[in-house]
Design an enzyme around this catalytic site. Structure first.
Site, PDB file in Angstrom:
ATOM      1  CD  GLU A 120     -48.234  50.562   2.613  1.00 36.59           C
ATOM      2  OE1 GLU A 120     -46.523  51.127   2.412  1.00 36.59           O
ATOM      3  OE2 GLU A 120     -48.790  51.018   3.778  1.00 36.59           O
ATOM      4  CB  ALA A 133     -40.955  54.904   1.521  1.00 33.20           C
ATOM      5  CD  GLU A 158     -44.120  50.027   7.024  1.00 37.22           C
ATOM      6  OE1 GLU A 158     -44.846  49.105   7.221  1.00 37.22           O
ATOM      7  OE2 GLU A 158     -44.753  50.572   5.974  1.00 37.22           O
ATOM      8  N   GLY A 192     -43.470  49.326   2.256  1.00 34.62           N
ATOM      9  CA  GLY A 192     -44.301  50.452   0.273  1.00 34.62           C
ATOM     10  C   GLY A 192     -44.139  49.372  -0.045  1.00 34.62           C
TER      11      GLY A 192
HETATM   12  C1  HXC Z   1     -33.023  53.327   1.369  1.00 33.27           C
HETATM   13  C2  HXC Z   1     -32.561  51.398   1.579  1.00 33.27           C
HETATM   14  C3  HXC Z   1     -33.669  50.916   1.718  1.00 33.27           C
HETATM   15  C4  HXC Z   1     -35.015  51.097   1.747  1.00 33.27           C
HETATM   16  C5  HXC Z   1     -32.720  49.068   1.768  1.00 33.27           C
HETATM   17  N1  HXC Z   1     -31.937  49.797   1.324  1.00 33.27           N
HETATM   18  N2  HXC Z   1     -33.813  49.282   2.059  1.00 33.27           N
HETATM   19  N3  HXC Z   1     -32.099  52.117   1.143  1.00 33.27           N
HETATM   20  N4  HXC Z   1     -34.579  52.893   1.820  1.00 33.27           N
HETATM   21  N5  HXC Z   1     -36.053  50.735   2.161  1.00 33.27           N
HETATM   22  C6  HXC Z   1     -30.358  50.437   1.327  1.00 33.27           C
HETATM   23  C7  HXC Z   1     -29.184  49.959   2.316  1.00 33.27           C
HETATM   24  O1  HXC Z   1     -28.756  51.408   2.616  1.00 33.27           O
HETATM   25  C8  HXC Z   1     -28.133  49.510   1.637  1.00 33.27           C
HETATM   26  O2  HXC Z   1     -27.615  50.257   1.073  1.00 33.27           O
HETATM   27  C9  HXC Z   1     -28.591  48.580   0.330  1.00 33.27           C
HETATM   28  O3  HXC Z   1     -29.791  48.973   0.173  1.00 33.27           O
HETATM   29  C10 HXC Z   1     -28.619  47.123   0.694  1.00 33.27           C
HETATM   30  O4  HXC Z   1     -29.137  47.326   2.222  1.00 33.27           O
HETATM   31  P1  HXC Z   1     -28.271  46.463   3.019  1.00 33.27           P
HETATM   32  O5  HXC Z   1     -29.573  46.829   4.388  1.00 33.27           O
HETATM   33  O6  HXC Z   1     -26.905  46.530   2.810  1.00 33.27           O
HETATM   34  O7  HXC Z   1     -29.161  45.077   2.914  1.00 33.27           O
HETATM   35  P2  HXC Z   1     -29.416  43.771   3.724  1.00 33.27           P
HETATM   36  O8  HXC Z   1     -28.304  43.541   5.113  1.00 33.27           O
HETATM   37  O9  HXC Z   1     -29.460  42.306   2.759  1.00 33.27           O
HETATM   38  O10 HXC Z   1     -31.066  44.273   4.249  1.00 33.27           O
HETATM   39  C11 HXC Z   1     -32.035  44.377   3.515  1.00 33.27           C
HETATM   40  C12 HXC Z   1     -32.987  44.690   4.223  1.00 33.27           C
HETATM   41  C13 HXC Z   1     -32.480  45.965   4.974  1.00 33.27           C
HETATM   42  C14 HXC Z   1     -33.626  43.542   5.710  1.00 33.27           C
HETATM   43  C15 HXC Z   1     -34.006  44.192   3.307  1.00 33.27           C
HETATM   44  O11 HXC Z   1     -32.283  46.639   4.052  1.00 33.27           O
HETATM   45  C16 HXC Z   1     -33.539  46.827   5.506  1.00 33.27           C
HETATM   46  O12 HXC Z   1     -34.700  46.316   6.760  1.00 33.27           O
HETATM   47  N6  HXC Z   1     -34.721  47.800   4.729  1.00 33.27           N
HETATM   48  C17 HXC Z   1     -35.763  48.549   5.176  1.00 33.27           C
HETATM   49  C18 HXC Z   1     -36.618  48.008   5.468  1.00 33.27           C
HETATM   50  C19 HXC Z   1     -38.533  48.359   5.719  1.00 33.27           C
HETATM   51  O13 HXC Z   1     -37.860  49.161   6.661  1.00 33.27           O
HETATM   52  N7  HXC Z   1     -39.013  48.879   5.529  1.00 33.27           N
HETATM   53  C20 HXC Z   1     -39.730  49.935   4.833  1.00 33.27           C
HETATM   54  C21 HXC Z   1     -39.124  51.782   4.545  1.00 33.27           C
HETATM   55  S1  HXC Z   1     -40.965  52.989   5.519  1.00 33.27           S
HETATM   56  P3  HXC Z   1     -25.888  51.093   1.249  1.00 33.27           P
HETATM   57  O14 HXC Z   1     -25.671  52.463   0.859  1.00 33.27           O
HETATM   58  O15 HXC Z   1     -25.629  50.882   2.958  1.00 33.27           O
HETATM   59  O16 HXC Z   1     -25.130  49.625   1.055  1.00 33.27           O
HETATM   60  C22 HXC Z   1     -41.669  52.417   4.430  1.00 33.27           C
HETATM   61  C23 HXC Z   1     -43.074  53.099   4.284  1.00 33.27           C
HETATM   62  C24 HXC Z   1     -43.829  53.613   3.944  1.00 33.27           C
HETATM   63  O17 HXC Z   1     -41.509  51.512   2.743  1.00 33.27           O
HETATM   64  C25 HXC Z   1     -45.891  54.542   3.194  1.00 33.27           C
HETATM   65  C26 HXC Z   1     -45.522  54.715   1.794  1.00 33.27           C
HETATM   66  C27 HXC Z   1     -44.636  55.318   1.368  1.00 33.27           C
END
Ligand code: HXC
Length: 257
Positions: A111, A65, A131, A108
């Site tokens: 999921e 998400a 998360e 998400g």
């Molecule tokens: C918003 C995101 C994002 C996310 C990545 N980006 N994931 N933006 N929400 N979930 C953005 C980054 O900020 C970055 O933007 C660009 O995408 C590229 O990501 P990087 O981090 O620079 O890439 P990398 O170093 O290759 O790392 C990839 C990654 C990392 C390991 C996937 O991005 C990451 O850890 N993302 C978050 C994963 C996460 O925690 N997901 C769960 C979210 S909570 P900029 O502008 O900096 O270039 C969730 C709750 C669900 O899903 C509940 C139900 C809806």
């Protein structure tokens, strides 16, 4: 449709939905999920379509998400947003849905994949529920579906640590149907879709409904509890710190508040 691309007859009787926010690794914001819902409703009604494939791009199915849109929300904001009504269309769709996954399927995104009916993965796919690292928990079925898919011990490990599963491990644990080289994952998804599309669409839909029923007896109750607890994390300072730290690209410091 701005954030997804829909091709109704990519192959005869097979529709393709492509998630298309590549710069954000297909982070799932409410608009994207509304577009997915609308596309699924239309494809479910379209008599020419028998099987639906959903994919991202080579780098990511979806990295979760959208953290940037959630970071400052309160628990009540999240409750009132009621985003899961949109998500519910994935599991309500009558036609079979195949997820074709390459790269990240996290939070998400994982999921979303688990809500689909079958999964074809590229060898580069990475699955996980990270998360916990940003001070929240899965909210779109992860605690329920991952536990059913991989068993309690592995689900605990994945959800409590945020570790990722490789495509091979995901296959070992039964989360995905098949792992293929990166160049082949969409091709393989289409091969599976075309095989199913030749069969009676009536029987296919009835079989899908029956299989899902075996799964859903306690699912509604589990999803309700998960949603409440997910919203509750947004009342914590740790969720604010965790998401802020992600955006500021630093390590989060959790205080248990
Ligand atoms: C918003 C995101 C994002 C996310 C990545 N980006 N994931 N933006 N929400 N979930 C953005 C980054 O900020 C970055 O933007 C660009 O995408 C590229 O990501 P990087 O981090 O620079 O890439 P990398 O170093 O290759 O790392 C990839 C990654 C990392 C390991 C996937 O991005 C990451 O850890 N993302 C978050 C994963 C996460 O925690 N997901 C769960 C979210 S909570 P900029 O502008 O900096 O270039 C969730 C709750 C669900 O899903 C509940 C139900 C809806």
């Amino acid at each position: 449709m701005e954030l997804i691309k829909v091709t109704e007859q990519k192959e005869p009787h097979v529709a393709l939905i492509e998630l298309n926010r590549p710069k954000e690794l297909n982070a799932l914001n409410p608009q994207l999920m509304q577009e997915v819902r609308d596309a699924l409703i239309a494809l479910d009604k379209n008599e020419a379509v028998r099987v639906i494939i959903i994919t991202g791009n080579e780098q990511a199915f979806a990295a979760g998400a959208d953290i940037k849109q959630m970071a400052d929300k309160s628990a009540i904001d999240m409750l009132l947003l009621d985003q899961f009504t949109t998500w519910d269309q994935i599991r309500k769709t009558k036609k079979p849905i195949i997820a074709a996954v390459s790269g990240f399927a996290l939070g998400g995104g994982c999921e979303f994949v688990m809500t689909c009916d079958m999964v074809i993965a590229s060898e580069t796919a990475k699955f996980g529920q990270p998360e916990i690292k940003i001070g929240t928990i899965p909210g779109a079925g992860g605690t329920q579906r991952l536990t059913k898919a991989v068993g309690k011990a592995k689900a605990m490990e994945l959800i409590l640590t945020g570790r990722f599963l490789s495509a091979e491990e995901a296959h070992f644990y039964g989360l995905v149907n098949k792992v293929v080289p990166k160049e082949m994952y969409l091709h393989e998804a289409f091969a599976l879709a075309k095989e199913i599309a030749q069969l009676s669409p009536v029987a296919v839909q009835l079989a899908k409904e029956a299989i899902n029923r075996s799964f859903e007896t306690h699912l509604d109750e589990g999803l309700t509890l998960e949603r409440k607890n997910f919203y509750l994390t947004f009342a914590s300072a740790d969720q604010k710190e965790g998401m802020k730290a992600f955006i500021e690209k630093r390590k989060a410091e959790f205080k248990g508040q």
